[in-house]
Write a protein that holds these residues in place. Structure first.
Motif, PDB file in Angstrom:
ATOM      1  N   THR A  95      -1.052  36.720 -53.472  1.00 15.49           N
ATOM      2  CA  THR A  95      -1.132  36.388 -52.048  1.00 15.49           C
ATOM      3  C   THR A  95      -0.526  35.022 -51.782  1.00 15.49           C
ATOM      4  N   LYS A  96      -0.804  34.060 -52.665  1.00 10.11           N
ATOM      5  CA  LYS A  96      -0.236  32.720 -52.498  1.00 10.11           C
ATOM      6  C   LYS A  96       1.276  32.754 -52.695  1.00 10.11           C
ATOM      7  N   ALA A  97       1.739  33.535 -53.679  1.00  7.33           N
ATOM      8  CA  ALA A  97       3.184  33.663 -53.887  1.00  7.33           C
ATOM      9  C   ALA A  97       3.852  34.235 -52.645  1.00  7.33           C
ATOM     10  N   ILE A  98       3.206  35.201 -52.017  1.00  4.93           N
ATOM     11  CA  ILE A  98       3.755  35.825 -50.808  1.00  4.93           C
ATOM     12  C   ILE A  98       3.781  34.838 -49.644  1.00  4.93           C
ATOM     13  N   GLU A  99       2.741  34.004 -49.542  1.00  3.32           N
ATOM     14  CA  GLU A  99       2.731  32.982 -48.491  1.00  3.32           C
ATOM     15  C   GLU A  99       3.939  32.058 -48.623  1.00  3.32           C
ATOM     16  N   LEU A 100       4.279  31.731 -49.867  1.00  4.97           N
ATOM     17  CA  LEU A 100       5.404  30.827 -50.116  1.00  4.97           C
ATOM     18  C   LEU A 100       6.744  31.532 -50.037  1.00  4.97           C
ATOM     19  N   ASP A 101       6.772  32.822 -50.365  1.00  5.67           N
ATOM     20  CA  ASP A 101       8.016  33.598 -50.331  1.00  5.67           C
ATOM     21  C   ASP A 101       7.705  35.005 -49.826  1.00  5.67           C
ATOM     22  N   PRO A 102       7.711  35.200 -48.501  1.00  2.77           N
ATOM     23  CA  PRO A 102       7.343  36.495 -47.926  1.00  2.77           C
ATOM     24  C   PRO A 102       8.294  37.632 -48.286  1.00  2.77           C
ATOM     25  N   THR A 103       9.431  37.346 -48.907  1.00  2.00           N
ATOM     26  CA  THR A 103      10.382  38.394 -49.287  1.00  2.00           C
ATOM     27  C   THR A 103      10.227  38.815 -50.749  1.00  2.00           C
ATOM     28  N   MET A 104       9.215  38.303 -51.441  1.00  2.00           N
ATOM     29  CA  MET A 104       9.050  38.597 -52.864  1.00  2.00           C
ATOM     30  C   MET A 104       8.474  40.003 -53.043  1.00  2.00           C
ATOM     31  N   LYS A 105       9.363  40.972 -53.175  1.00  2.00           N
ATOM     32  CA  LYS A 105       8.941  42.372 -53.277  1.00  2.00           C
ATOM     33  C   LYS A 105       7.983  42.612 -54.433  1.00  2.00           C
ATOM     34  N   SER A 106       8.281  42.020 -55.589  1.00  2.00           N
ATOM     35  CA  SER A 106       7.456  42.277 -56.771  1.00  2.00           C
ATOM     36  C   SER A 106       6.030  41.762 -56.591  1.00  2.00           C
ATOM     37  N   ALA A 107       5.827  40.732 -55.762  1.00  2.00           N
ATOM     38  CA  ALA A 107       4.477  40.234 -55.515  1.00  2.00           C
ATOM     39  C   ALA A 107       3.674  41.252 -54.707  1.00  2.00           C
ATOM     40  N   TYR A 108       4.305  41.864 -53.702  1.00  2.00           N
ATOM     41  CA  TYR A 108       3.627  42.940 -52.958  1.00  2.00           C
ATOM     42  C   TYR A 108       3.335  44.121 -53.881  1.00  2.00           C
ATOM     43  N   LYS A 109       4.312  44.449 -54.696  1.00  2.00           N
ATOM     44  CA  LYS A 109       4.174  45.593 -55.612  1.00  2.00           C
ATOM     45  C   LYS A 109       3.016  45.374 -56.578  1.00  2.00           C
ATOM     46  N   ASN A 110       2.977  44.203 -57.201  1.00  2.00           N
ATOM     47  CA  ASN A 110       1.911  43.911 -58.156  1.00  2.00           C
ATOM     48  C   ASN A 110       0.562  43.741 -57.474  1.00  2.00           C
ATOM     49  N   GLU A 165       9.761  48.377 -47.478  1.00  2.00           N
ATOM     50  CA  GLU A 165      10.592  47.850 -46.383  1.00  2.00           C
ATOM     51  C   GLU A 165      11.602  46.839 -46.915  1.00  2.00           C
ATOM     52  N   ILE A 166      11.199  46.070 -47.937  1.00  2.00           N
ATOM     53  CA  ILE A 166      12.102  45.088 -48.535  1.00  2.00           C
ATOM     54  C   ILE A 166      13.144  45.767 -49.412  1.00  2.00           C
ATOM     55  N   ASN A 167      12.712  46.763 -50.188  1.00  2.00           N
ATOM     56  CA  ASN A 167      13.634  47.509 -51.068  1.00  2.00           C
ATOM     57  C   ASN A 167      13.280  48.992 -51.014  1.00  2.00           C
ATOM     58  N   PRO A 168      13.926  49.751 -50.150  1.00  2.00           N
ATOM     59  CA  PRO A 168      13.563  51.165 -49.958  1.00  2.00           C
ATOM     60  C   PRO A 168      14.033  52.093 -51.075  1.00  2.00           C
ATOM     61  N   TYR A 169      14.638  51.565 -52.136  1.00  2.00           N
ATOM     62  CA  TYR A 169      15.160  52.434 -53.196  1.00  2.00           C
ATOM     63  C   TYR A 169      14.400  52.283 -54.516  1.00  2.00           C
ATOM     64  N   ASP A 170      13.279  51.583 -54.501  1.00  2.00           N
ATOM     65  CA  ASP A 170      12.465  51.414 -55.702  1.00  2.00           C
ATOM     66  C   ASP A 170      11.555  52.626 -55.850  1.00  2.00           C
ATOM     67  N   THR A 171      11.881  53.503 -56.785  1.00  2.00           N
ATOM     68  CA  THR A 171      11.133  54.760 -56.925  1.00  2.00           C
ATOM     69  C   THR A 171       9.683  54.532 -57.349  1.00  2.00           C
ATOM     70  N   LEU A 204       6.625  47.357 -66.099  1.00  3.42           N
ATOM     71  CA  LEU A 204       8.026  47.476 -65.719  1.00  3.42           C
ATOM     72  C   LEU A 204       8.516  46.251 -64.945  1.00  3.42           C
ATOM     73  N   ILE A 205       7.603  45.426 -64.491  1.00  2.00           N
ATOM     74  CA  ILE A 205       7.977  44.293 -63.659  1.00  2.00           C
ATOM     75  C   ILE A 205       8.077  43.056 -64.543  1.00  2.00           C
ATOM     76  N   PRO A 206       9.283  42.485 -64.738  1.00  2.00           N
ATOM     77  CA  PRO A 206       9.442  41.390 -65.702  1.00  2.00           C
ATOM     78  C   PRO A 206       8.821  40.100 -65.212  1.00  2.00           C
ATOM     79  N   LEU A 207       8.457  39.269 -66.156  1.00  2.00           N
ATOM     80  CA  LEU A 207       8.013  37.927 -65.830  1.00  2.00           C
ATOM     81  C   LEU A 207       9.166  37.122 -65.264  1.00  2.00           C
TER      82      LEU A 207
END
Length: 227
Positions: free
Chosen positions: A139-154, A177-183, A14-17
């Motif tokens: 983890t590296k993507a998150i270091e560069l962009d700590p707001t990347m919700k999809s990186a935490y999700k994946n 915490e970044i997006n509280p409406y993602d079911t 469900l998470i697009p490239l």
């Protein structure tokens, strides 16, 4: 008690490239250096032609055509990371995950500070079941962009695939915490809590997903049978 087994693996799809990058001609020219010889300038302009045509082909679903044109652009300008990144995206789109990883790796060598290259390489690794490698890239993507919700999700999905449910719960919580409406996040966290025997916590998250609009009958069935 009926166990849920289909959500964690399925939600990855469900998470697009990350989408290919749009780049204007002037940016391609500046990437080759401030002063260009006539031949270098001609090559840069030609590379732009193939790059722009490749972008349009990829956007229209002609991934093989896009790959061919990005390859030509790379031959003319081998030091431009976006051509490798976009070619990797198109390769992944035709399930050439090893080829995609190779291109993302080259893009990272040329531009190590672009979070999406790590994120997309993580997606390709996930599809090859290299979960630990994917976690490292997320983890590296998150270091560069700590707001990347999809990186935490994946990253949470891959941790769950390795049965690291506490780690998965932690990542899903940050993503919430970044997006509280993602079911999907609540369902995934619910599954990890269930795996740890925390049925009460699993029920809270499953019901939260429904309250935000989730209509998956499997989730509703699980709630009826367990909560």
């Amino acid at each position: 008690m009926k166990k849920r087994t289909a959500f964690i693996g399925a939600i990855l799809s469900l998470i697009p490239l990350g989408q290919p990058l749009i780049l204007k001609t002037s940016a391609f020219l500046s990437a080759t250096g401030f002063l260009l010889s006539v031949s270098d300038k001609a090559n840069a302009e030609s590379a732009n032609f193939y790059f722009d045509r490749a972008f349009e082909k990829g956007n229209n679903g002609d991934h093989y055509g896009a790959i061919s044109d990005y390859t030509k652009a790379i031959e003319l300008n081998p030091n431009y990371s976006t051509s490798f990144y976009n070619r990797g995206w198109n390769k992944d789109s035709i399930n050439d995950h090893y080829g995609a990883i190779s291109d993302y790796t080259k893009a990272i060598e040329l531009d190590p500070n672009y979070a999406n290259s790590y994120y997309n390489r993580g997606l390709s690794k996930s599809k090859l079941k290299d979960y630990q490698g994917a976690i490292s890239d997320y983890t590296k993507a998150i270091e560069l962009d700590p707001t990347m919700k999809s990186a935490y999700k994946n990253r949470g999905i891959n941790k769950a695939n390795l049965k690291n449910y506490y780690g998965a719960i932690s990542d899903y919580t940050i993503a919430i915490e970044i997006n509280p409406y993602d079911t999907d996040l609540y369902i995934n966290r619910s599954i990890s809590k269930e795996k740890l025997g925390d049925i009460r916590g699993a029920c809270v998250d499953a019901k939260k997903a429904v309250s935000f609009g989730d209509n998956d009958p499997k989730n509703k069935n699980w709630i009826r049978n367990n909560c």
